[in-house]
Design an enzyme around this catalytic site. Structure first.
Site, PDB file in Angstrom:
ATOM      1  N   LYS A 191     -35.720  83.608 -78.365  1.00  0.00           N
ATOM      2  CA  LYS A 191     -35.968  84.522 -78.635  1.00  0.00           C
ATOM      3  C   LYS A 191     -36.123  84.715 -79.955  1.00  0.00           C
ATOM      4  CE  LYS A 191     -38.625  84.738 -74.176  1.00  0.00           C
ATOM      5  NZ  LYS A 191     -39.276  85.461 -72.833  1.00  0.00           N
ATOM      6  N   SER A 245     -37.877  91.838 -70.368  1.00  0.00           N
ATOM      7  CA  SER A 245     -37.419  92.206 -69.066  1.00  0.00           C
ATOM      8  C   SER A 245     -35.648  92.527 -69.389  1.00  0.00           C
ATOM      9  CB  SER A 245     -36.993  91.302 -67.946  1.00  0.00           C
ATOM     10  OG  SER A 245     -37.071  89.606 -68.381  1.00  0.00           O
ATOM     11  N   ASN A 292     -34.138  89.079 -72.696  1.00  0.00           N
ATOM     12  CA  ASN A 292     -34.689  88.353 -74.097  1.00  0.00           C
ATOM     13  C   ASN A 292     -34.753  88.786 -75.367  1.00  0.00           C
ATOM     14  OD1 ASN A 292     -31.900  86.850 -72.607  1.00  0.00           O
ATOM     15  ND2 ASN A 292     -33.020  85.074 -72.653  1.00  0.00           N
ATOM     16  N   GLY A 296     -42.352  80.277 -68.106  1.00  0.00           N
ATOM     17  CA  GLY A 296     -42.608  81.711 -67.786  1.00  0.00           C
ATOM     18  C   GLY A 296     -43.968  82.252 -68.797  1.00  0.00           C
ATOM     19  N   GLY A 323     -45.009  80.893 -71.638  1.00  0.00           N
ATOM     20  CA  GLY A 323     -45.477  80.545 -72.409  1.00  0.00           C
ATOM     21  C   GLY A 323     -45.653  80.172 -73.777  1.00  0.00           C
TER      22      GLY A 323
END
Length: 313
Positions: free
Chosen positions: A52, A77, A79, A178, A180
């Site tokens: 990320k 949440s 990252n 997740g 996308g």
């Protein structure tokens, strides 16, 4: 509109100086287990420990001087919050990070360590969005969605671009699904840099909204989020879904026990630390290994930010 190859090339240039070119690992034993050649792109070794960083750096660099001064806000949440906090610090931009109460403590501390200003909220998507919007309105900050942002997706694509530069003859690339953003970026990279490389997503049965979205042709949501893969508890968005719908071959769903088994295998055999979400695409390869005999398969290991107090094994 689906981004072009020139868009992906631009992202590669922008992120180059701010991210690690992560290694690609192989394992004879894991190859024999699956019956295919596996190439693991280790984004768990990326700055802040996950792919990320790439999307955050690319997105923040695209802001105007005025936008950079006001700062950026996101909900995460863990990252993407860490990525935005570190990328913003490196680029001299304030970062406001909204985190659900049940996010792993290690991720909350990491965000603060990178200079992010953390606001906690209830553990629902609605609470994340409401809290982010309040900060955006108060601070004039630019909202960066963790996965449904064009420049984030383009930054994410650079991991698969690097993998294909080293192994241009892959038959398949696997990524977890997740929100996308990673699989959309991976699919763009495959479309523009590979010769007939199919992209497949791995997704837990417990949060199989992307699988159902491809079946129905519209964005589906989840009633529950009971999965050990905490990074995959989010939904697709209107920017990444058209890319996924057009360029992703299929999504393979896996059980929780399969995720944990794949996680253990990578820890034990590759000798690297990955988080549960990261094990999902490898679990998908193992689940349907008969389909992939003698193929060359790239697997994006998305991150390694593990809460060591809550290991699933």
């Amino acid at each position: 509109m689906i981004p072009t190859k020139i868009d992906v090339e631009g992202a590669s240039v922008r992120v180059h100086y701010y991210v690690h070119r992560t290694p690609v690992l192989t394992s004879t034993l894991l190859n024999e287990l699956v019956g295919a050649e596996l190439f693991f792109k280790c984004e768990n070794f990326q700055k802040m420990g996950a792919f990320k960083m790439r999307g955050a750096v690319n997105a923040i660099q695209q802001l105007t001087a005025e936008q950079k001064e006001a700062g950026v806000v996101t909900h995460s949440s863990g990252n993407f919050g860490q990525a935005v906090a570190l990328a913003a610090r490196n680029l001299g931009v304030p970062a406001y990070i909204v985190m659900p109460e049940n996010a792993p403590a290690v991720k909350k501390e990491a965000v603060k360590g990178y200079g992010g200003l953390v606001t906690e909220c209830e553990s629902t998507l609605a609470a994340r969005e409401t809290t982010s919007e309040k900060i955006r309105a108060e601070k004039g900050a630019t909202f960066l969605h963790p996965s449904n942002n064009r420049n984030v997706i383009l930054g994410n694509a650079t991991a698969a671009v690097e993998l294909l530069e080293e192994h241009p003859d892959l038959d398949y690339m696997f990524a977890p699904v997740g929100g996308g953003g990673l699989i959309a970026g991976t699919a763009l990279a495959a479309a523009y840099y590979a010769n007939n490389c199919k992209v497949i997503g791995g997704e837990p049965f417990e949060v199989d909204d992307a699988y159902r979205s491809l079946q129905s042709g519209k964005i589906e949501t989840n009633e529950t989020t009971h999965t050990v893969a905490d990074g995959l508890r989010t939904n697709l968005g209107d920017i990444n879904f058209p890319i996924i719908k057009e360029l992703v071959e299929e999504i393979i769903r896996v059980e929780e026990v399969e995720i944990i088994a794949a996680l253990k295998l990578i820890w034990e055999r590759l000798k690297v630390i990955i988080e549960p979400s990261c094990a999902v695409p490898f679990a998908a390869v193992i689940r349907e290994k008969q389909k992939f005999q003698h193929k060359k398969i790239g697997i994006i290991l998305s991150g390694g930010n593990v809460d060591l107090e809550n290991l699933p094994f």
